[in-house]
Write an enzyme that holds these catalytic residues in place. Structure first.
Site, PDB file in Angstrom:
ATOM      1  N   LYS A 112      35.134  28.869  51.413  1.00 57.60           N
ATOM      2  CA  LYS A 112      36.429  28.401  51.937  1.00 57.60           C
ATOM      3  C   LYS A 112      37.491  29.667  51.718  1.00 57.60           C
ATOM      4  O   LYS A 112      37.691  29.942  50.601  1.00 57.60           O
ATOM      5  CB  LYS A 112      36.875  27.407  50.902  1.00 57.60           C
ATOM      6  CG  LYS A 112      38.370  26.992  51.332  1.00 57.60           C
ATOM      7  CD  LYS A 112      38.925  25.837  50.395  1.00 57.60           C
ATOM      8  CE  LYS A 112      40.419  25.122  50.811  1.00 57.60           C
ATOM      9  NZ  LYS A 112      41.199  26.416  50.858  1.00 57.60           N
ATOM     10  N   GLU A 138      37.481  34.571  38.499  1.00 56.21           N
ATOM     11  CA  GLU A 138      38.514  35.522  38.138  1.00 56.21           C
ATOM     12  C   GLU A 138      39.749  34.992  38.494  1.00 56.21           C
ATOM     13  O   GLU A 138      40.207  34.784  39.405  1.00 56.21           O
ATOM     14  CB  GLU A 138      38.113  36.620  38.812  1.00 56.21           C
ATOM     15  CG  GLU A 138      38.993  37.904  38.413  1.00 56.21           C
ATOM     16  CD  GLU A 138      38.736  39.041  39.428  1.00 56.21           C
ATOM     17  OE1 GLU A 138      37.769  39.796  39.079  1.00 56.21           O
ATOM     18  OE2 GLU A 138      39.370  39.500  40.372  1.00 56.21           O
ATOM     19  N   CYS A 163      45.080  41.159  41.616  1.00 54.75           N
ATOM     20  CA  CYS A 163      45.103  40.746  40.399  1.00 54.75           C
ATOM     21  C   CYS A 163      44.961  41.777  39.423  1.00 54.75           C
ATOM     22  O   CYS A 163      45.307  41.353  37.930  1.00 54.75           O
ATOM     23  CB  CYS A 163      43.992  39.677  40.312  1.00 54.75           C
ATOM     24  SG  CYS A 163      42.246  40.198  40.875  1.00 54.75           S
ATOM     25  N   GLU A 215      52.853  37.113  35.977  1.00 55.86           N
ATOM     26  CA  GLU A 215      52.239  38.085  36.766  1.00 55.86           C
ATOM     27  C   GLU A 215      53.217  37.877  38.109  1.00 55.86           C
ATOM     28  O   GLU A 215      53.581  36.736  38.550  1.00 55.86           O
ATOM     29  CB  GLU A 215      50.948  37.427  37.066  1.00 55.86           C
ATOM     30  CG  GLU A 215      49.993  38.241  38.353  1.00 55.86           C
ATOM     31  CD  GLU A 215      48.683  37.676  38.578  1.00 55.86           C
ATOM     32  OE1 GLU A 215      47.849  38.357  38.871  1.00 55.86           O
ATOM     33  OE2 GLU A 215      48.781  36.409  38.422  1.00 55.86           O
TER      34      GLU A 215
END
Length: 486
Positions: free
Chosen positions: A178, A252, A286, A382
């Site tokens: 996906k 992750e 990331c 973040e």
């Protein structure tokens, strides 16, 4: 060589067709706002069909000789190289990647595919294990996990899909993928065409493009997949962990990468590393350098050089030669970035470099630089945008405390002229990866991608992929009759 077409359909159970959700989603260029194509979305029935076909096809694929599986992966790597310009064009148009950034990703994709081909024979061998019983032989075989669900993000869509798809297939598994809704072509449909051209049998790789409300829970909760591989945000990862049951998870998740500049660092190396880590792919990585922690002895000089370097970065059309910063992926992400910058300034951070978004779709945000403490929003959260926060540290111990003062632990870096000092510092950083005299964004296909704390579970890449996508089967032989205790 003709370019691939038909991306308004998806490969489900060996057939390219439209999804059955009854809704379409537009795939748009984040720079120009142009609609690239419209894709009829998949629903839970499409997903179920994909999983059932995968379960049926997987045993025959696993039973093939390792060299046959390896050959498919090797052909896929060659096709990726032959179609590099075609795929780079899709990355620029769909993901907003600049040409150099697209090249970086595609070099990793090809390397990971070749590496996966080399791992195909890992389910053909066994490890001998000693025994304390006479005439007893123990062996541990690796077996494919079975069917693997892969859920990938939009920021490095080809690589972050293929780093799971390639080794999973090489090791005899089937995959249902996906991709993110913003990058359905680069995140999955293009890869499916590559593996199809390489000779992968039908049904082993399905790509389901659909809304989270239709297939988001079902792809994790379905009883067929044995492994769920996910790259994305920590909140979504926590939801997957809660819903997956007893499946194996490779997650992750988010990051808040610190790059620490110690008092003996070479600024000619530290500044370029920090610039790349902060602004590559608009900071939408990331492993990005979210915080630059600089010893007080070098802080002012670093800020001056870093800010000048950031101001010199060219932002604009990602398809143009020389562009270094392209568009943010969508309007929602842009709003989130700007909100975090505003909150940081309200908290006392100093904005020393900024600017308004521009470009045809209004989504190209110029590089931003803030000076602040570890608790301002752009340092504590973040950001996932072209924003760097520079933090002054009193000394090495203070820098370490600042680096570790975060719930995340994905990637990190330290700059110093003394590699032994750098190693001692790195071993005390709470992160899955720490790079000495390099950036936080690593580009080595052999790296173990994965984090500590809220940054995830499991490891991706290199030798670690074998552990994620195989199980162990203990088989023992009693070579002579034995006396049992009863």
């Amino acid at each position: 060589m003709e370019g691939y077409t038909g991306f308004d359909r998806m490969p489900i159970a060996g057939e390219w067709r439209a999804g059955r959700a009854g809704r379409t989603r537009q795939d748009t260029d984040p720079y120009s706002g142009e609609v690239l194509l419209e894709i009829p979305q998949a629903n839970a029935d499409d997903l179920d069909e994909a999983y059932r076909a995968a379960r049926e096809a997987q045993p025959k694929w696993a039973a093939r000789p390792a060299f046959e599986r390896a050959r498919v992966l090797e052909r896929a790597a060659r096709i990726l190289a032959d179609r590099e310009e075609e795929l780079a064009g899709w990355l620029c148009r769909e993901a907003g990647a600049t040409r150099p950034r697209a090249g970086l990703e595609l070099s990793l994709v090809q390397a990971v595919t070749r590496m996966a081909a080399e791992q195909a024979d890992r389910i053909s061998t066994f490890q001998a294990v000693g025994s304390d019983l006479p005439d007893k032989e123990n062996r541990v075989y690796r077996r494919p996990a079975g069917v693997v669900a892969v859920i990938s993000p939009w920021n490095f869509p080809v690589q972050l899909s293929n780093r799971s798809v390639a080794p999973a297939l090489a090791l005899g598994n089937a995959v249902v993928l996906k991709p993110a809704g913003d990058t359905p072509v680069t995140g999955g449909l293009f890869l499916a065409r590559v593996y199809e051209e390489a000779g992968l049998p039908p049904g082993l790789l399905s790509v389901v493009v659909g809304a989270g409300r239709d297939i988001g829970d079902a792809i994790v909760e379905h009883d067929i997949p044995r492994v769920v591989s996910f790259t994305g945000s920590t909140p979504v990862g926590e939801g997957i962990a809660a819903k997956a049951g007893l499946k194996r998870l490779a997650l992750e998740l988010g990051g808040n990468g610190p790059l620490v500049v110690l008092d003996d660092a070479d600024l000619d190396r530290a500044v370029p590393a920090a610039l790349f880590g902060s602004y590559v792919h608009q900071g939408q990585v990331c492993m990005a350098t979210n915080r630059v922690i600089v010893d007080a002895a070098l802080h002012d000089a670093f800020v001056e050089r870093f800010t000048a370097g950031a101001a010199a970065l060219r932002h604009g059309d990602p398809g143009e030669e020389g562009t270094q910063i392209g568009p943010v992926i969508n309007a929602s992400q842009l709003d989130s970035i700007r909100d975090k910058v505003s909150r940081s300034v309200a908290d006392g951070a100093e904005l020393v470099l900024g600017g308004e978004p521009d470009g045809p779709a209004g989504q190209v945000l110029p590089p931003h630089v803030l000076l602040g403490g570890n608790t301002v929003t752009t340092a504590a959260e973040e950001v996932f945008g072209p924003v760097a926060t520079i933090i002054r540290a009193q000394d090495e111990e203070h820098a370490l405390r600042l680096a570790n003062d975060t719930p995340y632990g994905l990637s990190s870096a330290v700059c110093t002229r003394d590699e032994d000092r750098g190693l001692r510092f790195a071993l005390r950083v709470e992160a899955g990866m720490t790079h000495v005299n390099d950036t936080t964004v690593h580009d080595d296909a052999h790296s173990a991608f994965g984090g500590e704390k809220d940054s995830g579970l499991g490891r991706f890449g290199g030798e670690w992929a074998v552990d994620e996508f195989t199980t162990h089967h203990w088989i023992s032989f009693q070579h002579a009759a034995r006396d049992y205790p009863y």
